[in-house]
Enzyme design. Sequence first.
Site, PDB file in Angstrom:
ATOM      1  N   GLU A 167     -85.191  -9.864  97.973  1.00  0.00           N
ATOM      2  CA  GLU A 167     -86.192 -10.810  97.462  1.00  0.00           C
ATOM      3  C   GLU A 167     -87.490 -10.726  98.276  1.00  0.00           C
ATOM      4  O   GLU A 167     -87.959 -11.699  98.864  1.00  0.00           O
ATOM      5  CB  GLU A 167     -85.634 -12.230  97.455  1.00  0.00           C
ATOM      6  CG  GLU A 167     -84.465 -12.394  96.493  1.00  0.00           C
ATOM      7  CD  GLU A 167     -84.041 -13.841  96.312  1.00  0.00           C
ATOM      8  OE1 GLU A 167     -83.573 -14.186  95.206  1.00  0.00           O
ATOM      9  OE2 GLU A 167     -84.170 -14.643  97.261  1.00  0.00           O
ATOM     10  N   GLU A 274     -79.543 -10.831  90.835  1.00  0.00           N
ATOM     11  CA  GLU A 274     -78.925 -12.125  91.117  1.00  0.00           C
ATOM     12  C   GLU A 274     -79.102 -13.055  89.929  1.00  0.00           C
ATOM     13  O   GLU A 274     -80.201 -13.164  89.373  1.00  0.00           O
ATOM     14  CB  GLU A 274     -79.567 -12.800  92.333  1.00  0.00           C
ATOM     15  CG  GLU A 274     -79.395 -12.081  93.644  1.00  0.00           C
ATOM     16  CD  GLU A 274     -79.954 -12.881  94.808  1.00  0.00           C
ATOM     17  OE1 GLU A 274     -80.154 -14.107  94.657  1.00  0.00           O
ATOM     18  OE2 GLU A 274     -80.200 -12.282  95.865  1.00  0.00           O
TER      19      GLU A 274
END
Length: 382
Positions: A167, A274
Amino acid sequence: MRRRSVLTAAGAAALAVPVFGAAPAFAGERRRLEIRGMDISSLPKDEALGAVYRRADGRRDDPVCILADAGITHARLKVWVNPADGYNTKKRILPLARRLRRAGIGIWVDFHYSDTWADPAHQSKPAAWADLDVAGLTRAVYDHTADVLGALRRQGTPADLVQIGNEINGGLLWPTGKNWGDDGGGWGNLTTFLKAGLSAARDTTPRIRTMLHIASGGDNGTSRWWYDNVVADGVDFDIIAQSYYPFWHGTPAAAAANLADLAARYDKPVLIAETAYPFTLESEDATNDILYDPSQLTEGYPATPAGQADWIRTVADLMAGVPGGKGLGYCYWEGVWTYRKGDGWDPTDPTSGNAWENLALFDFRDRALPGLRTLGRYRGDA
């Protein structure tokens, strides 16, 4: 992913560009998804603290076997550098990789390049790297990446997939590799570190597929801003990876439009690295869960086992609908992170709680939920 916080970067509006075209319709044809994965990073610590896992009928079994029988194709394993609790390290993932290989599950390594959680608002350097300059950090990224992936290959369990950073909307190894703000090192430092990690992955595991992962599933403006800069600086990677949680990243239609645009714009396959959804709004421990209020839910998806399974099906359809067959699949985040005392969010604090157990794919009686089979089997047939 950790307790969710978002990149501000002087305001998301400052980064936004228009989304062109309407959201594509989800695919109606029965297209198979190559990757139907689950992040199982918490499993070694949960098991060490006594966690058990049961099939849907209540029979206790090895969780890796339960996942394999459900049809899970890949398991994602995060790697920290020197965490306080000693988990999520090379030492811990090597035996887990052997179990996965025996079960026929592919190995997906997620490098955080930190001693703890890395996400859009947290990208702390490992303590051992704190005083290194750009050249030193570049070497450290290469050596750490090569060390872990090389060890996996030498024991006969080479990684199939790797992400260089987790991320990384705002970069990594802050502040040196921060790509926004006056206190950052800019895109040049970030892309230098990314190239080092990518080179190490290919040098140690030539057939590995590489990805760069940000958390902007439904945000086309931020996504274009980020990948445009990386591609312009000559970073060579294989897969565009996104986090996509509906309670943070927009509607399925927004995500579909973004992923279709990215696949076409950069001519690369896309992957949801995710996603997750709650099966209840109750909590098994005293820690307030991330999802706890009906107002946080997505319309049409109640916090029930059936609602969770329906969400997983929607994500699979979303990926199958990416034009040109460029939707590789998706990964459910920490589906085995059930509540165990001592296995909480903070690796420095064994009393910290688990704020995720109501989004796992095992219920509070340790039994596999319907969503597990949906994840493994839906879109799993040719």
